[in-house]
Motif scaffolding. Structure first.
Motif, short mmCIF file in Angstrom:
data_model
loop_
_atom_site.label_atom_id
_atom_site.label_comp_id
_atom_site.label_asym_id
_atom_site.label_seq_id
_atom_site.Cartn_x
_atom_site.Cartn_y
_atom_site.Cartn_z
N LEU A 84 0.83 -1.19 0.00
CA LEU A 84 0.00 0.00 0.00
C LEU A 84 0.87 1.25 0.00
O LEU A 84 1.80 1.38 0.81
CB LEU A 84 -0.92 -0.01 1.23
N ASN A 85 0.57 2.16 -0.95
CA ASN A 85 1.22 3.49 -1.02
C ASN A 85 2.72 3.44 -1.26
O ASN A 85 3.42 4.43 -1.02
CB ASN A 85 0.94 4.29 0.26
N GLU A 86 3.24 2.31 -1.75
CA GLU A 86 4.65 2.22 -2.10
C GLU A 86 4.80 2.02 -3.61
O GLU A 86 4.18 1.13 -4.18
CB GLU A 86 5.33 1.06 -1.36
N TRP A 87 5.63 2.84 -4.23
CA TRP A 87 5.84 2.72 -5.67
C TRP A 87 6.60 1.43 -5.98
O TRP A 87 7.54 1.05 -5.28
CB TRP A 87 6.64 3.91 -6.19
N CYS A 88 6.17 0.75 -7.04
CA CYS A 88 6.86 -0.46 -7.51
C CYS A 88 6.89 -0.45 -9.03
O CYS A 88 6.05 0.17 -9.70
CB CYS A 88 6.17 -1.72 -7.00
N LEU A 89 7.88 -1.13 -9.59
CA LEU A 89 8.01 -1.27 -11.03
C LEU A 89 7.45 -2.62 -11.44
O LEU A 89 7.88 -3.66 -10.93
CB LEU A 89 9.48 -1.16 -11.45
N LEU A 90 6.49 -2.62 -12.38
CA LEU A 90 5.87 -3.85 -12.87
C LEU A 90 6.19 -3.99 -14.35
O LEU A 90 5.92 -3.08 -15.14
CB LEU A 90 4.36 -3.80 -12.64
N THR A 91 6.79 -5.10 -14.72
CA THR A 91 7.28 -5.30 -16.09
C THR A 91 6.79 -6.64 -16.64
O THR A 91 6.84 -7.66 -15.96
CB THR A 91 8.82 -5.28 -16.12
N LEU A 92 6.33 -6.61 -17.88
CA LEU A 92 5.88 -7.79 -18.60
C LEU A 92 6.72 -7.94 -19.86
O LEU A 92 6.87 -6.98 -20.63
CB LEU A 92 4.40 -7.66 -18.98
N VAL A 93 7.30 -9.12 -20.06
CA VAL A 93 8.14 -9.40 -21.22
C VAL A 93 7.53 -10.56 -22.01
O VAL A 93 7.20 -11.60 -21.44
CB VAL A 93 9.58 -9.77 -20.79
N TYR A 94 7.37 -10.35 -23.31
CA TYR A 94 6.76 -11.37 -24.19
C TYR A 94 7.74 -11.74 -25.30
O TYR A 94 8.26 -10.87 -26.00
CB TYR A 94 5.47 -10.82 -24.79
N ASP A 95 8.00 -13.04 -25.45
CA ASP A 95 8.86 -13.55 -26.53
C ASP A 95 8.22 -14.81 -27.09
O ASP A 95 8.46 -15.92 -26.62
CB ASP A 95 10.27 -13.84 -26.01
N GLY A 118 8.88 -19.57 -21.04
CA GLY A 118 9.85 -18.89 -21.89
C GLY A 118 9.25 -17.74 -22.67
O GLY A 118 9.97 -16.82 -23.08
N ARG A 119 7.94 -17.78 -22.86
CA ARG A 119 7.28 -16.74 -23.66
C ARG A 119 6.81 -15.54 -22.83
O ARG A 119 6.74 -14.43 -23.35
CB ARG A 119 6.09 -17.34 -24.42
N ILE A 120 6.48 -15.76 -21.58
CA ILE A 120 6.01 -14.67 -20.73
C ILE A 120 6.84 -14.62 -19.45
O ILE A 120 7.01 -15.63 -18.77
CB ILE A 120 4.52 -14.86 -20.34
N LYS A 121 7.33 -13.44 -19.15
CA LYS A 121 8.02 -13.20 -17.88
C LYS A 121 7.43 -11.95 -17.24
O LYS A 121 7.14 -10.96 -17.93
CB LYS A 121 9.52 -13.04 -18.09
N ILE A 122 7.24 -12.00 -15.94
CA ILE A 122 6.74 -10.86 -15.18
C ILE A 122 7.73 -10.56 -14.07
O ILE A 122 8.22 -11.47 -13.40
CB ILE A 122 5.34 -11.14 -14.61
N TYR A 123 8.02 -9.28 -13.89
CA TYR A 123 8.94 -8.83 -12.85
C TYR A 123 8.23 -7.85 -11.93
O TYR A 123 7.44 -7.01 -12.38
CB TYR A 123 10.15 -8.11 -13.45
N ILE A 124 8.50 -7.97 -10.64
CA ILE A 124 8.10 -6.95 -9.67
C ILE A 124 9.38 -6.29 -9.19
O ILE A 124 10.28 -6.96 -8.66
CB ILE A 124 7.33 -7.56 -8.48
#
Length: 204
Positions: free
Chosen positions: A74-85, A99-105
Motif C-alpha cells: 500500500l502506497n509504495e511505488w513499484c516497477l511492474l514489467t511484462l516481457v513477451y517472446d 519462456g514466452r512470458i516473464k513478469i517482474y516486480i
C-alpha cells in the motif's frame, strides 16, 4: 490514455513496464492493455484483493499470473514489467509458456502459473484496438492508484535490462539511460503532458 498499437500488432516480441502506487488494496486494478470496447487482446492487471498480478488473454483463455506474497504494498511505488517472446519454443507447454512470458516486480522475476498456451504472435492487425493506461472501459476496473513512466518496447527485455530499469527504485528520466532505448516505441511519463515519439525522437 489511448493510442494506436502498431508496435504490438503482428509481433512475436515486446515488453511493457509501468511504475505503480496502489491506494486501495481491496479491489481489482487495471494497469494497461490493448482493448477494443469490451474486448481485450491483453491486459496487465493487479487484483489487490487476492494479491495476484496477471497478464490476461493474449487471445481467448490465456493467462499468466503470480500471487505476489505482499511484494506490492500500500502506497509504495513499484516497477511492474511484462516481457513477451513468442519465438521461444519447447515440446513442453509449461516450459514454453514460461519462456514466452516473464513478469517482474521491481527487479525480481516471478514464478508464474499459466492457463492455456501463450501464442507465438499477436494478431496481425490491431488497428481497431487501442493501448490504454488505467482504463476501466465497460469493465469497472479503474481502481485507486497512481501510474508513472509507462513504456513499450518492440523487443524482450532481459533480466539485466529490468534491473537497470528499476534503478534502485527510482524511475529513469533520461532516454539515453533507458535499457534498449533504440527499441523503445512509447514512453508515457504521466507526470507531465509530453509523450515520447520514437520515430521523430521528439517529445510532443
Amino acid at each position: 490514455t489511448k493510442s494506436g498499437v502498431p508496435a504490438l500488432s503482428g509481433t512475436s516480441k515486446f515488453s511493457v513496464s509501468v511504475w505503480a502506487s496502489f491506494k486501495d488494496m481491496d479491489i481489482f486494478h487495471r494497469l494497461m492493455g490493448v482493448y477494443q470496447w469490451t474486448n481485450y487482446w491483453f491486459a496487465f492487471n493487479y487484483n489487490a484483493g487476492t494479491d495476484t498480478l496477471s497478464a490476461l488473454a493474449f487471445d481467448s483463455g490465456k493467462q499468466a499470473s503470480v500471487i505476489t506474497n505482499n511484494q506490492i504494498k500500500l502506497n509504495e511505488w513499484c516497477l511492474l514489467t511484462l516481457v513477451y517472446d513468442g519465438t521461444f519454443t519447447d515440446i513442453s507447454t509449461s516450459v514454453q509458456n514460461a519462456g514466452r512470458i516473464k513478469i517482474y516486480i521491481n527487479k525480481n522475476p516471478q514464478t508464474l502459473t499459466f492457463s492455456g498456451t501463450i501464442p507465438a504472435t499477436s494478431p496481425s492487425s490491431l488497428i481497431d484496438y487501442s493501448f490504454e493506461l488505467a482504463s476501466d472501459g465497460y469493465r469497472n476496473r479503474a481502481g485507486n492508484r497512481e501510474l508513472s513512466n509507462a513504456k513499450i518496447w518492440s523487443e524482450p527485455l532481459t533480466s539485466s535490462d529490468v534491473e537497470t530499469l528499476y534503478n534502485y527504485g527510482s524511475p529513469i528520466q533520461t532516454l539515453a539511460n533507458i535499457p534498449q532505448n533504440s527499441n523503445l516505441k512509447a514512453w508515457y511519463k504521466l507526470d507531465a503532458s509530453d509523450i515520447y515519439n520514437s520515430t521523430s525522437t521528439e517529445w510532443s
